[in-house]
Enzyme design. Structure first.
Site, PDB file in Angstrom:
ATOM      1  N   LYS A   1       0.183  17.089   6.544  1.00  0.00           N
ATOM      2  CA  LYS A   1      -1.072  16.336   6.679  1.00  0.00           C
ATOM      3  C   LYS A   1      -1.494  16.113   8.134  1.00  0.00           C
ATOM      4  O   LYS A   1      -2.677  16.188   8.458  1.00  0.00           O
ATOM      5  CB  LYS A   1      -0.953  14.990   5.968  1.00  0.00           C
ATOM      6  CG  LYS A   1      -0.787  15.110   4.453  1.00  0.00           C
ATOM      7  CD  LYS A   1      -0.748  13.746   3.813  1.00  0.00           C
ATOM      8  CE  LYS A   1      -0.354  13.829   2.356  1.00  0.00           C
ATOM      9  NZ  LYS A   1      -0.361  12.520   1.707  1.00  0.00           N
TER      10      LYS A   1
ATOM     11  N   GLY B  21       3.036  -2.803   3.956  1.00  0.00           N
ATOM     12  CA  GLY B  21       3.279  -1.388   4.237  1.00  0.00           C
ATOM     13  C   GLY B  21       2.302  -0.832   5.259  1.00  0.00           C
ATOM     14  O   GLY B  21       1.087  -0.993   5.119  1.00  0.00           O
TER      15      GLY B  21
ATOM     16  N   ARG C  75       7.976  -3.898   7.434  1.00  0.00           N
ATOM     17  CA  ARG C  75       9.364  -4.092   7.882  1.00  0.00           C
ATOM     18  C   ARG C  75       9.445  -3.886   9.396  1.00  0.00           C
ATOM     19  O   ARG C  75       9.994  -4.727  10.105  1.00  0.00           O
ATOM     20  CB  ARG C  75      10.278  -3.100   7.151  1.00  0.00           C
ATOM     21  CG  ARG C  75      11.711  -3.107   7.665  1.00  0.00           C
ATOM     22  CD  ARG C  75      12.563  -2.136   6.902  1.00  0.00           C
ATOM     23  NE  ARG C  75      12.058  -0.755   6.987  1.00  0.00           N
ATOM     24  CZ  ARG C  75      12.630   0.282   6.397  1.00  0.00           C
ATOM     25  NH1 ARG C  75      13.709   0.107   5.657  1.00  0.00           N
ATOM     26  NH2 ARG C  75      12.121   1.494   6.521  1.00  0.00           N
TER      27      ARG C  75
HETATM   28  N1  LIG Z   1      -0.944   6.279  -5.874  1.00  0.00           N
HETATM   29  C1  LIG Z   1      -1.127   7.206  -4.962  1.00  0.00           C
HETATM   30  O1  LIG Z   1      -2.083   7.998  -5.027  1.00  0.00           O
HETATM   31  C2  LIG Z   1      -0.201   7.290  -3.770  1.00  0.00           C
HETATM   32  C3  LIG Z   1      -0.600   8.028  -2.637  1.00  0.00           C
HETATM   33  C4  LIG Z   1       0.273   8.085  -1.537  1.00  0.00           C
HETATM   34  C5  LIG Z   1       1.495   7.417  -1.590  1.00  0.00           C
HETATM   35  N2  LIG Z   1       1.851   6.707  -2.707  1.00  0.00           N
HETATM   36  C6  LIG Z   1       3.118   5.963  -2.751  1.00  0.00           C
HETATM   37  O2  LIG Z   1       3.110   5.051  -1.656  1.00  0.00           O
HETATM   38  C7  LIG Z   1       4.414   4.816  -1.171  1.00  0.00           C
HETATM   39  C8  LIG Z   1       4.450   4.931   0.341  1.00  0.00           C
HETATM   40  O3  LIG Z   1       4.105   6.250   0.738  1.00  0.00           O
HETATM   41  P1  LIG Z   1       3.889   6.633   2.254  1.00  0.00           P
HETATM   42  O4  LIG Z   1       3.437   8.040   2.283  1.00  0.00           O
HETATM   43  O5  LIG Z   1       3.058   5.601   2.939  1.00  0.00           O
HETATM   44  O6  LIG Z   1       5.392   6.546   2.839  1.00  0.00           O
HETATM   45  P2  LIG Z   1       5.851   6.259   4.329  1.00  0.00           P
HETATM   46  O7  LIG Z   1       4.852   6.768   5.303  1.00  0.00           O
HETATM   47  O8  LIG Z   1       7.255   6.743   4.404  1.00  0.00           O
HETATM   48  O9  LIG Z   1       5.858   4.652   4.457  1.00  0.00           O
HETATM   49  C9  LIG Z   1       6.794   3.865   3.744  1.00  0.00           C
HETATM   50  C10 LIG Z   1       6.454   2.382   3.905  1.00  0.00           C
HETATM   51  O10 LIG Z   1       7.409   1.609   3.149  1.00  0.00           O
HETATM   52  C11 LIG Z   1       8.156   0.764   4.028  1.00  0.00           C
HETATM   53  N3  LIG Z   1       9.553   0.711   3.586  1.00  0.00           N
HETATM   54  C12 LIG Z   1      10.323   1.755   3.204  1.00  0.00           C
HETATM   55  N4  LIG Z   1      11.552   1.334   2.866  1.00  0.00           N
HETATM   56  C13 LIG Z   1      11.559  -0.015   3.048  1.00  0.00           C
HETATM   57  C14 LIG Z   1      12.546  -1.016   2.882  1.00  0.00           C
HETATM   58  N5  LIG Z   1      13.784  -0.729   2.454  1.00  0.00           N
HETATM   59  N6  LIG Z   1      12.190  -2.299   3.144  1.00  0.00           N
HETATM   60  C15 LIG Z   1      10.957  -2.609   3.576  1.00  0.00           C
HETATM   61  N7  LIG Z   1       9.972  -1.690   3.764  1.00  0.00           N
HETATM   62  C16 LIG Z   1      10.275  -0.405   3.501  1.00  0.00           C
HETATM   63  C17 LIG Z   1       8.012   1.402   5.388  1.00  0.00           C
HETATM   64  O11 LIG Z   1       8.259   0.445   6.402  1.00  0.00           O
HETATM   65  P3  LIG Z   1       8.716   0.907   7.901  1.00  0.00           P
HETATM   66  O12 LIG Z   1       7.444   1.231   8.640  1.00  0.00           O
HETATM   67  O13 LIG Z   1       9.413  -0.281   8.441  1.00  0.00           O
HETATM   68  O14 LIG Z   1       9.609   2.105   7.728  1.00  0.00           O
HETATM   69  C18 LIG Z   1       6.562   1.881   5.338  1.00  0.00           C
HETATM   70  O15 LIG Z   1       5.663   0.802   5.497  1.00  0.00           O
HETATM   71  C19 LIG Z   1       5.302   5.819  -1.910  1.00  0.00           C
HETATM   72  O16 LIG Z   1       5.949   5.114  -2.917  1.00  0.00           O
HETATM   73  C20 LIG Z   1       4.332   6.805  -2.536  1.00  0.00           C
HETATM   74  O17 LIG Z   1       4.840   7.271  -3.754  1.00  0.00           O
HETATM   75  C21 LIG Z   1       1.007   6.631  -3.781  1.00  0.00           C
END
Ligand SMILES: NC(=O)c1ccc[n+]([C@@H]2O[C@H](COP(=O)([O-])OP(=O)(O)OC[C@H]3O[C@@H](n4cnc5c(N)ncnc54)[C@H](OP(=O)(O)O)[C@@H]3O)[C@@H](O)[C@H]2O)c1
Length: 270
Positions: free
Chosen positions: A71, A132, A157
């Site tokens: 992306k 997040g 976090r």
């Molecule tokens: N419905 C949809 O269309 C859609 C679209 C995209 C994504 N999603 C979902 O959204 C979620 C996040 O995706 P992403 O692409 O944003 O991932 P990402 O860029 O890896 O971000 C993960 C987020 O979760 C936090 N996090 C992870 N582990 C944690 C923990 N143990 N304790 C506290 N905070 C934690 C991270 O905090 P840090 O910054 O501190 O690491 C960050 O804010 C996923 O579950 C994905 O399946 C859904």
């Protein structure tokens, strides 16, 4: 049947086996009576530039969907990037214009907002807590501010990421009060979980659910499980809830429009 007149679309990813865009978009093409096919392109990061150069030269290519890990780099390689993609620094869909130029845009945030709107929730004037500040959180933050929220608190976090994001959103939408803060839902109209907490059964909750008030709506972006522990806790307190799936469903429509899928092909019998 695929003929010489069929328009081509793709999805780029690495790995590729898990992508769902072919199963999702090909039925949309069929429903809209559009002679087109979307196929998976498995390309490693070091091949992305060459692939995109090739895409510029394929004259019957309409565009492509972009997913992990491409992306960010795709946004850099596009000839033009739309407003959301520029703010976020990444794209998840690219259109190929007839002159071969590749135009990228990010639809994560727009999809989330469209999902809420479809469910009858108006963001205008709302006080929102977003948990997040990762890829999805970033996209949602800009989109929620853009949709007219009054106040946006971002909890993450890694606090520095929330602070940096809050500054960026404030710059983009100066009329909205944007700040980094704790994951305390008390007093907010809407709480959004855009962390990955809730995917696994033993994950802690992304917010302090003990402080959820019944008037506070809770929106999830996790799709699997459909009812996360956070949504269960919210329901127990009588809060209105919103599931994660519509964010993706709405993006499909927005991306289809963007890459040039006609709303309904002329003469098609639906
Ligand atoms: N419905 C949809 O269309 C859609 C679209 C995209 C994504 N999603 C979902 O959204 C979620 C996040 O995706 P992403 O692409 O944003 O991932 P990402 O860029 O890896 O971000 C993960 C987020 O979760 C936090 N996090 C992870 N582990 C944690 C923990 N143990 N304790 C506290 N905070 C934690 C991270 O905090 P840090 O910054 O501190 O690491 C960050 O804010 C996923 O579950 C994905 O399946 C859904």
């Amino acid at each position: 049947v695929i003929t010489g007149k069929t328009r081509l679309f793709g999805i780029t990813a690495d790995p590729i086996e898990h992508v769902r865009a072919p199963q999702v978009f090909n039925p949309v093409f069929a429903e809209r009576g559009f002679d087109a096919v979307l196929v998976p392109f498995h390309v490693a990061p070091d091949g992305l530039e060459a692939l995109m150069d090739g895409f510029r030269r394929i004259r019957n290519l309409g565009g492509f969907v972009v997913t992990v890990p491409h992306k960010l780099r795709t946004a850099e390689l596009c000839d033009e990037v739309g407003p959301a993609g520029r703010l976020i620094g990444s794209v998840n869909a690219v259109r190929r214009d007839p002159d071969g130029r590749l135009i990228g845009e990010m639809f994560d945030g727009k999809g989330f907002v469209a999902g809420l709107e479809q469910a009858g929730y108006d963001l205008r004037g709302r006080d929102v807590l977003l948990a997040g500040a990762g890829g999805a959180g970033r996209a949602i933050a800009f989109a929620v501010a853009e949709a007219g929220a009054r106040r946006l608190t971002i909890a993450n976090r890694t606090a520095s990421r929330a602070e940096e994001l809050a500054r960026a959103v404030l710059r983009a939408t100066p009329g909205v009060e944007v700040l980094a803060g704790p994951a305390d839902p008390a007093g907010h109209d809407l709480v959004i979980n855009a962390t990955s907490l809730g995917l696994k059964p033993n994950d802690p909750l992304p917010i302090d659910a003990g402080r959820l008030e019944p008037a506070t709506a809770v929106a999830e972006i996790i799709m699997e499980p459909e009812t996360t522990a956070l949504l269960v806790a919210a329901q127990e307190r009588g809060c209105p809830i919103f599931y994660g799936r519509p964010m993706l469903a709405c993006q499909v429509d927005l991306i289809a429009d963007f890459i040039g899928v006609p709303k309904k092909a002329r003469g098609a019998s639906l």
